[in-house]
Design an enzyme around this catalytic site. Structure first.
Site, PDB file in Angstrom:
ATOM      1  N   TYR A  83       3.371  -0.586   0.519  1.00  0.00           N
ATOM      2  CA  TYR A  83       3.641  -1.676   0.177  1.00  0.00           C
ATOM      3  C   TYR A  83       3.250  -2.819   1.194  1.00  0.00           C
ATOM      4  CZ  TYR A  83       6.539  -5.383  -2.135  1.00  0.00           C
ATOM      5  OH  TYR A  83       6.797  -6.554  -2.667  1.00  0.00           O
TER       6      TYR A  83
ATOM      7  N   SER B 127       4.958 -10.723   1.283  1.00  0.00           N
ATOM      8  CA  SER B 127       6.347 -10.086   1.622  1.00  0.00           C
ATOM      9  C   SER B 127       6.739 -10.092   2.867  1.00  0.00           C
ATOM     10  CB  SER B 127       6.556  -8.722   0.999  1.00  0.00           C
ATOM     11  OG  SER B 127       7.786  -8.183   1.177  1.00  0.00           O
TER      12      SER B 127
END
Length: 243
Positions: free
Chosen positions: A153, A140
């Site tokens: 995350y 990501s």
């Protein structure tokens, strides 16, 4: 390797990006096995059927080493091979760093990073024997640049970059390639939970002025699988957000 004979395993493929990847690889002529953390609902099964997509579904928690070994083992036992692994399974538990509980930090790391490690380890053991294979990890832009409220995350996705590059170096010894895709904002259930105001704030920052569609991320994954001379790379697909 001939695409018509390839067997692909996609984790976290019940919906969203994982589902789009599974459908894309199936349309490319691969036999696709999808992994999900839960037994698919009738609605989820119908979404596959509506697309004319036949599939095998293996339920298991990739963060659990025994489950991961069993999933890979069942694919190899049934099909005699595993040519492609896409590590897509992931969760979020967003909160500002000062308020983030250790349990929530660990939970995200376990699914997003440890899960990918488990699956890669067991898949590579077979791929090494066949001297071929392609692995794609879903990282990501949060893992490349950080993001407010996503310490867990971002850390998990940054870890995937290191895992990808190391797997690429080790895998190259047996003609196994490993790459990663780093999506920006994608139109999924996850981003759909954001407020309209927050979505507009992100859209205003994206040069292309929209979120990506899951199919566009699947296109990037398929490209990395099919190109035989790309390994150890992280492809950013973010509409120009991180320019």
């Amino acid at each position: 390797m001939s695409d018509t004979k390839q067997v692909a395993l996609v984790t976290g493929a019940a919906k969203g990006i994982g589902l789009a990847i599974a459908k894309r690889l199936s349309s490319d002529g691969m036999t696709v096995v999808i992994n999900s953390h839960h037994t698919l609902t009738d609605e989820e099964k119908q979404s596959f059927s509506d697309a004319g997509f036949s599939f095998d579904n293996l339920v298991g928690d990739v963060a659990n080493e025994a489950d991961a070994e069993k999933i890979v083992g069942e694919v190899v036992e049934k099909y005699g091979q595993i040519d492609v692994l896409v590590n897509n399974a992931g969760i979020t538990k967003d909160k500002l760093l000062s308020r983030l509980k250790l349990a929530d930090f660990k939970a995200v790391i376990d699914t997003n990073l440890v899960g990918a490690f488990n699956m890669t380890k067991f898949a590579m053991k077979f791929m090494q024997k066949s001297r071929s294979g392609a692995i794609v990890n879903l990282s990501s832009i949060s893992g490349l640049h950080g993001n407010l409220g996503q310490a867990n995350y971002s850390a998990s996705k940054a870890g995937l970059v290191g895992l990808t590059k190391t797997a690429a170096r080790e895998g190259a010894l047996r003609n196994i390639r490993c790459n990663a895709v780093a999506p920006g904002m994608v139109a999924t259930d996850m981003t759909g939970k954001m407020s309209e105001r927050r979505q507009k704030e992100f859209t205003d920052q994206i040069p292309l002025k929209r979120f990506a569609e899951p199919d566009e991320i699947a296109d990037a994954v398929a490209f990395l699988i099919h190109n035989q001379y790309i390994t150890g790379q992280v492809v950013t697909v973010d509409g120009g957000l991180t320019i």
